[in-house]
Motif scaffolding. Structure first.
Motif, PDB file in Angstrom:
ATOM      1  N   VAL A   2      42.942  69.161  49.958  1.00 38.95           N
ATOM      2  CA  VAL A   2      43.107  68.048  48.587  1.00 38.95           C
ATOM      3  C   VAL A   2      43.001  68.315  47.621  1.00 38.95           C
ATOM      4  O   VAL A   2      43.321  67.704  46.718  1.00 38.95           O
ATOM      5  CB  VAL A   2      42.035  67.468  49.882  1.00 38.95           C
ATOM      6  CG1 VAL A   2      41.266  66.072  48.152  1.00 38.95           C
ATOM      7  CG2 VAL A   2      42.107  66.665  51.202  1.00 38.95           C
ATOM      8  N   ASN A   3      42.053  69.425  47.460  1.00 37.34           N
ATOM      9  CA  ASN A   3      42.323  69.894  45.951  1.00 37.34           C
ATOM     10  C   ASN A   3      43.576  70.335  45.558  1.00 37.34           C
ATOM     11  O   ASN A   3      43.829  69.932  44.153  1.00 37.34           O
ATOM     12  CB  ASN A   3      40.939  71.311  46.084  1.00 37.34           C
ATOM     13  CG  ASN A   3      39.893  71.205  45.278  1.00 37.34           C
ATOM     14  OD1 ASN A   3      39.821  70.010  44.307  1.00 37.34           O
ATOM     15  ND2 ASN A   3      38.860  72.253  45.079  1.00 37.34           N
ATOM     16  N   SER A   4      44.206  71.087  46.115  1.00 34.55           N
ATOM     17  CA  SER A   4      45.286  71.576  45.476  1.00 34.55           C
ATOM     18  C   SER A   4      46.204  70.325  45.333  1.00 34.55           C
ATOM     19  O   SER A   4      46.910  70.596  44.596  1.00 34.55           O
ATOM     20  CB  SER A   4      46.271  72.524  46.074  1.00 34.55           C
ATOM     21  OG  SER A   4      46.824  72.043  47.734  1.00 34.55           O
ATOM     22  N   TRP A   6      45.718  67.439  44.863  1.00 33.41           N
ATOM     23  CA  TRP A   6      44.148  66.539  43.386  1.00 33.41           C
ATOM     24  C   TRP A   6      45.252  67.187  42.302  1.00 33.41           C
ATOM     25  O   TRP A   6      45.723  66.777  41.222  1.00 33.41           O
ATOM     26  CB  TRP A   6      43.078  66.084  43.506  1.00 33.41           C
ATOM     27  CG  TRP A   6      43.010  66.097  42.182  1.00 33.41           C
ATOM     28  CD1 TRP A   6      42.303  64.830  42.955  1.00 33.41           C
ATOM     29  CD2 TRP A   6      41.929  66.656  41.101  1.00 33.41           C
ATOM     30  NE1 TRP A   6      41.339  64.344  40.746  1.00 33.41           N
ATOM     31  CE2 TRP A   6      41.303  65.875  40.695  1.00 33.41           C
ATOM     32  CE3 TRP A   6      41.671  68.040  41.041  1.00 33.41           C
ATOM     33  CZ2 TRP A   6      40.110  65.938  38.830  1.00 33.41           C
ATOM     34  CZ3 TRP A   6      41.197  68.149  39.708  1.00 33.41           C
ATOM     35  CH2 TRP A   6      40.252  66.840  38.965  1.00 33.41           C
ATOM     36  N   PHE A   7      45.334  68.201  42.146  1.00 34.35           N
ATOM     37  CA  PHE A   7      44.979  69.354  41.063  1.00 34.35           C
ATOM     38  C   PHE A   7      46.601  69.340  40.132  1.00 34.35           C
ATOM     39  O   PHE A   7      47.189  69.352  39.317  1.00 34.35           O
ATOM     40  CB  PHE A   7      45.242  71.142  41.097  1.00 34.35           C
ATOM     41  CG  PHE A   7      43.706  71.432  40.918  1.00 34.35           C
ATOM     42  CD1 PHE A   7      42.587  70.721  40.579  1.00 34.35           C
ATOM     43  CD2 PHE A   7      42.847  72.458  42.020  1.00 34.35           C
ATOM     44  CE1 PHE A   7      41.682  71.255  39.990  1.00 34.35           C
ATOM     45  CE2 PHE A   7      42.018  72.596  41.502  1.00 34.35           C
ATOM     46  CZ  PHE A   7      41.082  72.285  41.210  1.00 34.35           C
ATOM     47  N   LYS A   8      47.667  69.428  41.853  1.00 35.40           N
ATOM     48  CA  LYS A   8      49.358  69.172  40.992  1.00 35.40           C
ATOM     49  C   LYS A   8      49.489  67.335  40.790  1.00 35.40           C
ATOM     50  O   LYS A   8      50.395  67.354  39.976  1.00 35.40           O
ATOM     51  CB  LYS A   8      50.038  68.932  43.056  1.00 35.40           C
ATOM     52  CG  LYS A   8      50.093  70.562  42.977  1.00 35.40           C
ATOM     53  CD  LYS A   8      50.729  70.195  44.562  1.00 35.40           C
ATOM     54  CE  LYS A   8      51.272  71.803  45.171  1.00 35.40           C
ATOM     55  NZ  LYS A   8      51.369  72.101  45.814  1.00 35.40           N
ATOM     56  N   LYS A  10      47.344  65.805  39.104  1.00 40.07           N
ATOM     57  CA  LYS A  10      46.462  65.695  37.740  1.00 40.07           C
ATOM     58  C   LYS A  10      47.483  66.715  36.737  1.00 40.07           C
ATOM     59  O   LYS A  10      47.518  66.773  35.760  1.00 40.07           O
ATOM     60  CB  LYS A  10      44.917  66.537  37.392  1.00 40.07           C
ATOM     61  CG  LYS A  10      44.482  65.732  38.033  1.00 40.07           C
ATOM     62  CD  LYS A  10      43.715  64.517  36.872  1.00 40.07           C
ATOM     63  CE  LYS A  10      42.801  62.980  38.006  1.00 40.07           C
ATOM     64  NZ  LYS A  10      42.561  62.309  36.745  1.00 40.07           N
ATOM     65  N   GLN A  24      43.324  76.981  36.472  1.00 41.54           N
ATOM     66  CA  GLN A  24      42.022  76.486  36.593  1.00 41.54           C
ATOM     67  C   GLN A  24      41.850  78.352  36.659  1.00 41.54           C
ATOM     68  O   GLN A  24      43.086  78.864  37.338  1.00 41.54           O
ATOM     69  CB  GLN A  24      42.203  75.914  38.038  1.00 41.54           C
ATOM     70  CG  GLN A  24      41.182  76.282  38.514  1.00 41.54           C
ATOM     71  CD  GLN A  24      40.842  75.785  40.298  1.00 41.54           C
ATOM     72  OE1 GLN A  24      41.955  75.140  41.018  1.00 41.54           O
ATOM     73  NE2 GLN A  24      39.714  75.720  41.143  1.00 41.54           N
ATOM     74  N   GLY A  28      36.667  78.540  39.352  1.00 41.70           N
ATOM     75  CA  GLY A  28      36.885  77.128  38.938  1.00 41.70           C
ATOM     76  C   GLY A  28      36.097  76.649  37.690  1.00 41.70           C
ATOM     77  O   GLY A  28      36.730  75.154  37.880  1.00 41.70           O
ATOM     78  N   THR A  30      38.360  74.437  35.181  1.00 40.01           N
ATOM     79  CA  THR A  30      39.225  74.235  34.731  1.00 40.01           C
ATOM     80  C   THR A  30      39.677  73.619  33.453  1.00 40.01           C
ATOM     81  O   THR A  30      38.761  73.530  32.583  1.00 40.01           O
ATOM     82  CB  THR A  30      39.740  72.234  35.468  1.00 40.01           C
ATOM     83  OG1 THR A  30      38.714  71.223  34.945  1.00 40.01           O
ATOM     84  CG2 THR A  30      39.407  72.366  36.685  1.00 40.01           C
ATOM     85  N   ASP A  50      31.854  72.998  36.279  1.00 39.33           N
ATOM     86  CA  ASP A  50      30.929  72.541  37.441  1.00 39.33           C
ATOM     87  C   ASP A  50      29.377  71.841  36.582  1.00 39.33           C
ATOM     88  O   ASP A  50      29.253  73.190  35.645  1.00 39.33           O
ATOM     89  CB  ASP A  50      30.475  73.099  38.314  1.00 39.33           C
ATOM     90  CG  ASP A  50      29.887  72.344  39.508  1.00 39.33           C
ATOM     91  OD1 ASP A  50      29.510  71.417  39.619  1.00 39.33           O
ATOM     92  OD2 ASP A  50      29.361  73.464  40.363  1.00 39.33           O
TER      93      ASP A  50
END
Length: 175
Positions: A2-4, A6-8, A10, A24, A28, A30, A50
């Motif tokens: 899911v993280n990857s 979301w990064f794609k 964005k 990134q 961690g 960004t 973070d």
């Protein structure tokens, strides 16, 4: 996964989007780009980390720092960041070996190592050596002390230029 995704999402440079994810780092953080209001000719670059991390604990690698300051045009890849970690580990190992070699060499600042002389007692000394010195030997010792003169006794107490005085100045009519 899911993280990857979301990064794609964005990273897509869609016209209605105000900020774009660029990449990134391995910690961690960004890195983002957006239009600069004051200077429309170039994009503004920032790092987001973070929120639980204290400001002093945020570490940005030199490659990302170069990208943030517009020193390099393209952001560093994950492979480049991993290679830099391998390079740093190799440098630490080489530095450790160099420190070991340096520590093994004697230092000129250390005191020279002297072996202590063996301690002897009067009982261990032979009876011939314990005899008192002859009167001639005692007379020769003061004579040698009288021969040595102190070189500072002959030195004058005045400084070399103590009597010197400057001459009076008189203008000359030479032209």
């Amino acid at each position: 996964m899911v993280n990857s995704l979301w990064f794609k999402w964005k990273k897509l440079r869609l016209p209605w989007r105000k900020s774009f994810l660029v990449g990134q780092d391995l910690k961690g953080n960004t890195f983002w780009e957006f239009n600069d209001v004051m200077n429309a000719a170039r994009m503004r670059r920032i790092v987001r980390f973070d929120p639980k991390t204290h400001y002093s604990d945020v570490q940005v690698t030199p490659q990302w720092h170069q990208w943030l300051r517009h020193v390099r045009e393209h952001p560093p890849s994950i492979q480049e960041q991993q290679q830099d970690l391998v390079r740093q580990a190799q440098m630490k190992e080489l530095a450790r070996l160099a420190d070991e070699r340096w520590a093994s060499k004697p230092s000129y600042l250390d005191k020279p190592k002297t072996e202590p002389l063996p301690q002897t007692t009067d009982a261990q000394i032979a009876p011939e050596q314990q005899a008192s010195p002859s009167p001639e030997a005692t007379k020769s010792e003061p004579a040698s002390a009288e021969k040595k003169e102190n070189p500072w006794n002959n030195a004058s107490t005045a400084n070399p230029g103590e009597e010197w005085q400057p001459e009076a100045w008189s203008p000359s009519s030479k032209r």
